[in-house]
Design a protein around this motif. Structure first.
Motif, short mmCIF file in Angstrom:
data_model
loop_
_atom_site.label_atom_id
_atom_site.label_comp_id
_atom_site.label_asym_id
_atom_site.label_seq_id
_atom_site.Cartn_x
_atom_site.Cartn_y
_atom_site.Cartn_z
N GLY A 210 -60.90 53.91 42.70
CA GLY A 210 -60.53 52.84 43.61
C GLY A 210 -60.21 51.56 42.85
O GLY A 210 -61.03 51.09 42.07
N ASP A 213 -62.86 49.05 43.50
CA ASP A 213 -64.21 49.60 43.57
C ASP A 213 -65.14 48.79 42.66
O ASP A 213 -65.01 48.84 41.43
N VAL A 244 -56.28 54.63 43.68
CA VAL A 244 -55.98 54.27 45.06
C VAL A 244 -55.95 52.75 45.10
O VAL A 244 -56.96 52.09 44.81
N THR A 245 -54.81 52.18 45.42
CA THR A 245 -54.60 50.75 45.25
C THR A 245 -54.55 50.01 46.59
O THR A 245 -54.57 50.62 47.66
N SER A 249 -59.77 48.98 48.97
CA SER A 249 -59.91 50.15 48.07
C SER A 249 -61.23 50.06 47.30
O SER A 249 -61.29 50.38 46.12
N ASP A 253 -64.16 52.83 50.98
CA ASP A 253 -62.80 52.84 51.52
C ASP A 253 -62.01 54.05 51.03
O ASP A 253 -61.17 54.58 51.75
N ILE A 254 -62.29 54.48 49.80
CA ILE A 254 -61.53 55.60 49.22
C ILE A 254 -61.77 56.88 50.03
O ILE A 254 -60.84 57.65 50.28
N ARG A 257 -59.75 56.91 53.09
CA ARG A 257 -58.30 57.04 52.84
C ARG A 257 -57.95 58.38 52.21
O ARG A 257 -56.95 58.50 51.52
#
Length: 275
Positions: A210, A213, A244-245, A249, A253-254, A257
């Motif tokens: 992330g 992150d 994951v940008t 993120s 959140d990752i 998503r």
């Protein structure tokens, strides 16, 4: 009896449950018999339960692999309530978290031995996991030559976890605590970044990171690859990073998503090589 094989319907999916030397295991078989029985082992993060991974296991089975998960040490049917184990570990990550990591690493070895002997899978295993499950994946990839591809998701190869912020209070840096001798044993034996020599012949690994992150900062994995590159450049080249940008993120959140990275990860991870 705990050693009986049980067919269960969980979240609309049929899985098989067995106990392996006191470890509760669930797995989902492909709908159609495959020419070769291949295993993909997938583990949850801290505080997770194996049953929560059934959507992942179902996708793995759709790719022709047996998708298998088990409860981490002290998790799920192995002892502590989800909230209790997570709260306990975050009071002292090094004292309480390192034994969860280390004992589960040992459990992976027991489960793979069982899967090869009792399920008849090939001894070329795909392994992955989310957060702590990904940490364990990286560790096992350095000690077990049966791991042929790794898929660690928002994970770290450094058990010291520098720069770790609170999972639930992302504005507050988390005190990692102080280990006792018992916990230190697992760190000394298994911490990947202090055992780079184990990764000279490591399998390919695809790490989902992330961009924002701050619980498991991407810098942890980047530093691992950089140090590995200085010793074993070909091994470092086998580590693929996917970021994951954007916002949000951060760590949790990752997972939310996953539609952005899961299918691509499966394409890379579950490659049906013929030996």
């Amino acid at each position: 009896m705990k050693n009986e094989k049980q067919r269960q319907q969980i979240n609309g999916a049929e899985v098989t449950k067995e106990w392996v030397d006191g470890i509760p295991v669930i797995y989902k078989e492909p709908a159609e018999p495959q020419p070769e029985r291949r295993l993909a082992l997938f583990l949850s993060g801290l505080g997770g339960k194996k049953e929560e991974l059934i959507p992942y296991l179902a996708d793995i089975a759709d790719r022709g692999y047996i998708g298998l998960a088990f409860d981490l040490y002290q998790h799920g049917e192995r002892g502590m309530d989800q909230d209790d184990v997570k709260a306990r570990v975050f009071t002292n990550m090094r004292r309480y978290g390192w034994p969860v990591l280390g004992q589960t690493v040992l459990d992976v070895e027991r489960v793979i031995d069982w899967a090869v002997s009792d399920l008849g899978v090939l001894p070329q295993i795909c392994m992955g996991g989310i957060s702590m499950g990904g940490d364990i994946t990286i560790c096992v990839a350095g000690i077990d030559s049966r791991i042929r591809r790794g898929a660690p998701i928002i994970a770290t190869p450094d058990w010291l976890r520098p720069g770790m912020y609170d999972l639930f209070r992302p504005d507050r840096i988390l005190d990692p605590g102080t280990p006792d001798h018992y916990a230190s044993f697992f760190y000394q034996q298994f911490n990947p970044i202090t055992h780079l020599e184990r990764y000279e012949n490591c399998p390919p690994m695809y790490l989902i990171l992330g961009e924002e992150d701050n619980h498991i900062p991407p810098e942890n994995a980047e530093r691992f690859r950089s140090q590995l590159s200085g010793l074993y450049p070909e091994a470092a080249d086998r580590l693929v990073f996917h970021y994951v940008t954007g916002t949000p993120s951060n760590h949790m959140d990752i997972i939310g998503r996953r539609e952005e990275w899961w299918e691509g990860l499966l394409d890379w991870w579950l490659v049906q090589e013929r030996d």
